[in-house]
Design a protein around this motif. Sequence first.
Motif, mmCIF file in Angstrom:
data_model
loop_
_atom_site.group_PDB
_atom_site.id
_atom_site.type_symbol
_atom_site.label_atom_id
_atom_site.label_comp_id
_atom_site.label_asym_id
_atom_site.label_seq_id
_atom_site.Cartn_x
_atom_site.Cartn_y
_atom_site.Cartn_z
ATOM 1 N N ALA A 21 1.382 -0.883 44.170
ATOM 2 C CA ALA A 21 2.172 0.172 43.528
ATOM 3 C C ALA A 21 1.332 0.944 42.517
ATOM 4 O O ALA A 21 0.614 0.355 41.719
ATOM 5 C CB ALA A 21 3.371 -0.459 42.822
ATOM 6 N N TRP A 22 1.400 2.272 42.563
ATOM 7 C CA TRP A 22 0.703 3.211 41.675
ATOM 8 C C TRP A 22 -0.814 3.232 41.868
ATOM 9 O O TRP A 22 -1.488 4.154 41.449
ATOM 10 C CB TRP A 22 1.000 2.930 40.188
ATOM 11 N N VAL A 23 -1.377 2.190 42.471
ATOM 12 C CA VAL A 23 -2.832 2.051 42.563
ATOM 13 C C VAL A 23 -3.343 2.544 43.913
ATOM 14 O O VAL A 23 -4.339 3.274 43.994
ATOM 15 C CB VAL A 23 -3.245 0.570 42.369
ATOM 16 N N ALA A 24 -2.636 2.115 44.970
ATOM 17 C CA ALA A 24 -3.137 2.336 46.331
ATOM 18 C C ALA A 24 -2.727 3.716 46.822
ATOM 19 O O ALA A 24 -1.844 3.857 47.663
ATOM 20 C CB ALA A 24 -2.623 1.233 47.249
ATOM 21 N N GLU A 25 -3.397 4.763 46.298
ATOM 22 C CA GLU A 25 -3.069 6.123 46.751
ATOM 23 C C GLU A 25 -4.027 6.512 47.886
ATOM 24 O O GLU A 25 -4.890 5.712 48.284
ATOM 25 C CB GLU A 25 -3.033 7.126 45.578
ATOM 26 N N ALA A 26 -3.875 7.720 48.368
ATOM 27 C CA ALA A 26 -4.618 8.148 49.562
ATOM 28 C C ALA A 26 -6.136 8.022 49.396
ATOM 29 O O ALA A 26 -6.832 7.625 50.336
ATOM 30 C CB ALA A 26 -4.245 9.594 49.892
ATOM 31 N N HIS A 203 -6.509 3.610 35.376
ATOM 32 C CA HIS A 203 -7.087 3.938 34.058
ATOM 33 C C HIS A 203 -8.199 2.950 33.684
ATOM 34 O O HIS A 203 -8.104 1.757 33.987
ATOM 35 C CB HIS A 203 -5.958 3.875 33.019
ATOM 36 N N ASP A 204 -9.245 3.466 33.017
ATOM 37 C CA ASP A 204 -10.374 2.608 32.649
ATOM 38 C C ASP A 204 -9.965 1.407 31.800
ATOM 39 O O ASP A 204 -10.574 0.340 31.894
ATOM 40 C CB ASP A 204 -11.432 3.432 31.886
ATOM 41 N N ASN A 205 -8.950 1.590 30.935
ATOM 42 C CA ASN A 205 -8.486 0.454 30.115
ATOM 43 C C ASN A 205 -8.022 -0.702 30.991
ATOM 44 O O ASN A 205 -8.265 -1.872 30.681
ATOM 45 C CB ASN A 205 -7.293 0.865 29.236
ATOM 46 N N TYR A 206 -7.325 -0.351 32.087
ATOM 47 C CA TYR A 206 -6.787 -1.358 33.022
ATOM 48 C C TYR A 206 -7.947 -2.072 33.716
ATOM 49 O O TYR A 206 -8.011 -3.300 33.781
ATOM 50 C CB TYR A 206 -5.882 -0.644 34.034
ATOM 51 N N THR A 260 6.829 0.420 33.295
ATOM 52 C CA THR A 260 5.706 -0.147 32.533
ATOM 53 C C THR A 260 4.438 -0.320 33.360
ATOM 54 O O THR A 260 3.337 -0.348 32.815
ATOM 55 C CB THR A 260 6.089 -1.499 31.892
ATOM 56 N N LEU A 261 4.587 -0.444 34.702
ATOM 57 C CA LEU A 261 3.383 -0.531 35.545
ATOM 58 C C LEU A 261 2.674 0.818 35.529
ATOM 59 O O LEU A 261 1.465 0.906 35.362
ATOM 60 C CB LEU A 261 3.762 -0.943 36.980
ATOM 61 N N ARG A 262 3.470 1.873 35.654
ATOM 62 C CA ARG A 262 2.927 3.223 35.603
ATOM 63 C C ARG A 262 2.201 3.465 34.273
ATOM 64 O O ARG A 262 1.126 4.043 34.232
ATOM 65 C CB ARG A 262 4.057 4.243 35.773
ATOM 66 N N LYS A 263 2.833 3.001 33.189
ATOM 67 C CA LYS A 263 2.272 3.176 31.851
ATOM 68 C C LYS A 263 0.885 2.530 31.739
ATOM 69 O O LYS A 263 -0.016 3.075 31.106
ATOM 70 C CB LYS A 263 3.228 2.518 30.827
ATOM 71 N N ALA A 264 0.728 1.375 32.360
ATOM 72 C CA ALA A 264 -0.564 0.684 32.314
ATOM 73 C C ALA A 264 -1.578 1.327 33.251
ATOM 74 O O ALA A 264 -2.718 1.601 32.862
ATOM 75 C CB ALA A 264 -0.378 -0.793 32.675
#
Length: 311
Positions: A21-26, A203-206, A260-264
Amino acid sequence: MKTKITELLGIEYPIIQGGMAWVAEAGLAAAVSNAGGLGLIGVANAPVEVVREEIRKAKQLTDKTFGVNIMLLSPHAADIASVVVEEGVKVVTTGAGSPEKYMKLWKAAGIKVIPVVASVAFARRMERVGADAVVVEGCEAGGHIGEATTMSLVPQVVDAVDIPVIAAGGIADGRGFMAAIMLGAQAVQMGSRFVVARESIVHDNYKKRVIEAKDIDTVVTGRSHGHPVRSLRNNMTREYVKLENEGKSFEELEYLTLGTLRKAVMDGDITGGTVMAGQVAGLIHEEKSCRDIIMDIMSEADKLIRDYKVE
Ligand code: TUI
């Protein structure tokens, strides 16, 4: 390397990128497919038009096979089930539920269907309703998980079904890959390792938080309500565990985690957001390209076989 899964999917290496979720984009999915693995677009709760756009974007970025992961708890799952057919997607994986009601539609369209399972009984059921393979995900994995570990569950499913098994949960390098193959898996799926890919939009923080994570830094929240989710320990999980111990309802806890997943992932809020990752985060030390992730695993696996001897 040829296995039943490379043959089934027409890919070069038996390595699949989880549909996170939110990570695995095209872009990530295409990078993995271009490197010879199978990339997946993770649709999570995204609305149907966003999913269609992502599929079209992936088609622009690769001429290799890629797939779509449908998270079955999504309110849009039924619409997305049709979109993958309309867009000619070749491989569909599913998570967090049973895809039975879409099976006929997908099989009629020639789609290879690969449900994620977390138990032997569910794997058997998926084989019976026509799944082409299963991803067997152990509870070392990040995100929504089952109860059994990869080490114990994979060989039990291998013994119970005739369709090929893909191992997931706790795999990030050549050793984990070879271990999964030894357990009888025909491929592996990795999530956390690809979160820290150069092509990953996280995001680099993640990414930094995953790279710095130690072996015991993950925690499972939501067990009391039957929706266990593994993520890296932070203010968010501490608050969740506190409220969970106080006996708060599922709805109250859901409300706490909303968005909150999106936020991270997108904003880099790794203290108040949900930083989903598997136990294998402690094994991930650097960002690499998808191609290097795959090629390093394949060459490490090759060296392991060649050098192996019992003293
Ligand atoms: O689906 C996942 N991992 C996920 S989905 C997700 S999105 C989310 N975000 C916030 C809260 C909750 C979810 C994050 N991570 N992995 C695949 C997976 N599927 N793991 C376990 C299962 C599973 C569990 C039970 C599959 C089927 C099942 O039972 C089906 C049945 O009918 O018995």
